[in-house]
Design a protein around this motif. Structure first.
Motif, PDB file in Angstrom:
ATOM      1  N   MET A 149       0.845  -1.196   0.000  1.00 16.56           N
ATOM      2  CA  MET A 149       0.000   0.000   0.000  1.00 16.56           C
ATOM      3  C   MET A 149       0.891   1.261   0.000  1.00 16.56           C
ATOM      4  N   GLU A 150       0.621   2.174  -0.953  1.00 13.16           N
ATOM      5  CA  GLU A 150       1.435   3.392  -0.971  1.00 13.16           C
ATOM      6  C   GLU A 150       0.599   4.647  -1.257  1.00 13.16           C
ATOM      7  N   ILE A 151       1.092   5.767  -0.770  1.00 12.15           N
ATOM      8  CA  ILE A 151       0.409   7.048  -0.978  1.00 12.15           C
ATOM      9  C   ILE A 151       1.364   7.939  -1.763  1.00 12.15           C
ATOM     10  N   LYS A 152       0.847   8.567  -2.828  1.00 16.37           N
ATOM     11  CA  LYS A 152       1.675   9.490  -3.597  1.00 16.37           C
ATOM     12  C   LYS A 152       1.216  10.912  -3.272  1.00 16.37           C
ATOM     13  N   ALA A 153       2.049  11.642  -2.564  1.00 21.45           N
ATOM     14  CA  ALA A 153       1.698  13.005  -2.142  1.00 21.45           C
ATOM     15  C   ALA A 153       2.439  14.023  -3.009  1.00 21.45           C
ATOM     16  N   ASN A 154       1.685  14.862  -3.683  1.00 30.60           N
ATOM     17  CA  ASN A 154       2.280  15.844  -4.598  1.00 30.60           C
ATOM     18  C   ASN A 154       3.152  16.853  -3.839  1.00 30.60           C
ATOM     19  N   LYS A 155       4.327  17.116  -4.380  1.00 27.07           N
ATOM     20  CA  LYS A 155       5.273  18.015  -3.702  1.00 27.07           C
ATOM     21  C   LYS A 155       4.805  19.467  -3.680  1.00 27.07           C
ATOM     22  N   ASN A 156       3.939  19.842  -4.624  1.00 24.36           N
ATOM     23  CA  ASN A 156       3.425  21.220  -4.646  1.00 24.36           C
ATOM     24  C   ASN A 156       2.349  21.452  -3.584  1.00 24.36           C
ATOM     25  N   ILE A 157       1.795  20.365  -3.067  1.00 24.82           N
ATOM     26  CA  ILE A 157       0.711  20.490  -2.077  1.00 24.82           C
ATOM     27  C   ILE A 157       1.179  20.112  -0.679  1.00 24.82           C
ATOM     28  N   TYR A 158       1.792  18.966  -0.574  1.00 20.50           N
ATOM     29  CA  TYR A 158       2.199  18.463   0.744  1.00 20.50           C
ATOM     30  C   TYR A 158       3.668  18.794   1.019  1.00 20.50           C
ATOM     31  N   THR A 159       3.953  19.138   2.264  1.00 15.75           N
ATOM     32  CA  THR A 159       5.339  19.488   2.630  1.00 15.75           C
ATOM     33  C   THR A 159       6.061  18.283   3.239  1.00 15.75           C
ATOM     34  N   LYS A 160       7.376  18.317   3.100  1.00 10.35           N
ATOM     35  CA  LYS A 160       8.173  17.201   3.637  1.00 10.35           C
ATOM     36  C   LYS A 160       8.070  17.155   5.162  1.00 10.35           C
ATOM     37  N   LYS A 161       8.063  18.367   5.750  1.00  8.27           N
ATOM     38  CA  LYS A 161       7.960  18.435   7.209  1.00  8.27           C
ATOM     39  C   LYS A 161       6.635  17.833   7.679  1.00  8.27           C
ATOM     40  N   GLY A 162       5.581  18.144   6.935  1.00  7.39           N
ATOM     41  CA  GLY A 162       4.255  17.604   7.246  1.00  7.39           C
ATOM     42  C   GLY A 162       4.242  16.094   7.166  1.00  7.39           C
ATOM     43  N   ILE A 163       4.907  15.565   6.136  1.00  2.48           N
ATOM     44  CA  ILE A 163       4.972  14.104   5.965  1.00  2.48           C
ATOM     45  C   ILE A 163       5.761  13.470   7.113  1.00  2.48           C
ATOM     46  N   GLU A 164       6.870  14.100   7.459  1.00  2.00           N
ATOM     47  CA  GLU A 164       7.698  13.565   8.551  1.00  2.00           C
ATOM     48  C   GLU A 164       6.938  13.554   9.882  1.00  2.00           C
ATOM     49  N   GLU A 165       6.194  14.642  10.121  1.00  2.00           N
ATOM     50  CA  GLU A 165       5.396  14.717  11.363  1.00  2.00           C
ATOM     51  C   GLU A 165       4.324  13.628  11.380  1.00  2.00           C
ATOM     52  N   THR A 166       3.709  13.411  10.216  1.00  2.00           N
ATOM     53  CA  THR A 166       2.656  12.384  10.118  1.00  2.00           C
ATOM     54  C   THR A 166       3.243  10.985  10.337  1.00  2.00           C
TER      55      THR A 166
END
Lengths: 68, 171
Positions: free
Chosen positions: A1-18
């Motif tokens: 299972m994978e999620i593709k998060a667009n770099k223009n919308i989602y931030t790396k910091k946000g992903i790391e926190e999640t």
């Protein structure tokens, strides 16, 4: 299972926190290509597998909005 | 699941995020960007039996609402900052009044600006209190004693003393 998060919308910091918030529920691997962060979810408990991805995306949206 | 496609040139990413926050409690929302500057918003209900078409319409309305709110907030940003900063630093400005270059006297109070009105031409000293006239840097008691001594010497008091003495004689 994978999620593709667009770099223009989602931030790396946000992903790391999640990932920090959800890592106790399974193995989460972060990869990226030119336009997307690819979040691979593995070894998730079968009971929560269905909602895990959706809840992860919601949390990701919240964190990225906070960071942007 | 329903999908909304929104033009990024019309609705900012910030307004899309703000709208999405409102729906996060009851729906799963995922955003993606298409190549032509358009954003796809995928909405999925957390509960079964929810009319997603109505939710999509609500989302669109809320999107307009949020973008308008953000636009107004951006327009009024400077005024808002000024109000807050003046509220926060108002006390400091008052204490440092001399530092302000107030050429037109805007910072002065009405009393400060109209000091001359209070200057009455009181040549006979009517406006002065008894203490101001009699004390002359002496204590109040001294002033009272002096005025009593003056009274004793006055003809008015002597007249009474005479009458009193006269009365005693008659007794």
């Amino acid at each position: 299972m994978e999620i593709k998060a667009n770099k223009n919308i989602y931030t790396k910091k946000g992903i790391e926190e999640t990932i920090k918030a959800y890592e106790h529920l399974g193995k989460i691997v972060l990869e990226e290509n030119k336009n997307y962060f690819i979040i691979k979810l593995r070894d998730i408990d079968g009971k929560i597998e269905k909602i895990f991805q959706d809840e992860f995306c919601n949390y990701l949206l919240f964190e990225s909005g906070k960071c942007s | 699941m329903e999908t909304i496609i929104v033009d990024k040139n019309i609705y900012s990413l910030r307004s899309i995020f703000s709208t999405a926050y409102i729906f996060l409690d009851d729906f799963y929302i995922f955003l993606d960007q298409l190549e032509d500057n358009k954003i796809t918003i995928k909405i999925k209900s957390k509960k079964e039996g929810v009319d997603l078409k109505k939710t999509v319409d609500d989302f669109k309305n809320e999107l307009i609402n949020c973008s308008l709110r953000l636009k107004i907030s951006e327009e009024n940003r400077k005024i808002r900052e000024m109000i807050v900063s003046s509220a926060l630093y108002g006390r400091i400005e008052q204490t440092n009044k001399k530092i302000i270059n107030d050429t037109e006297g805007i910072c002065k109070t009405w009393e400060e600006a109209n000091k001359d009105i209070y200057k009455i031409n009181d040549t006979e000293g009517i406006c002065k209190s008894w203490e101001e006239i009699a004390c002359h840097n002496e204590g109040v008691h001294k002033a009272v004693n002096k005025s009593c001594a003056k009274l004793k010497e006055s003809n008015y008091v002597k007249m009474f003393n005479f009458k009193k003495e006269d009365g005693n004689k008659s007794e």
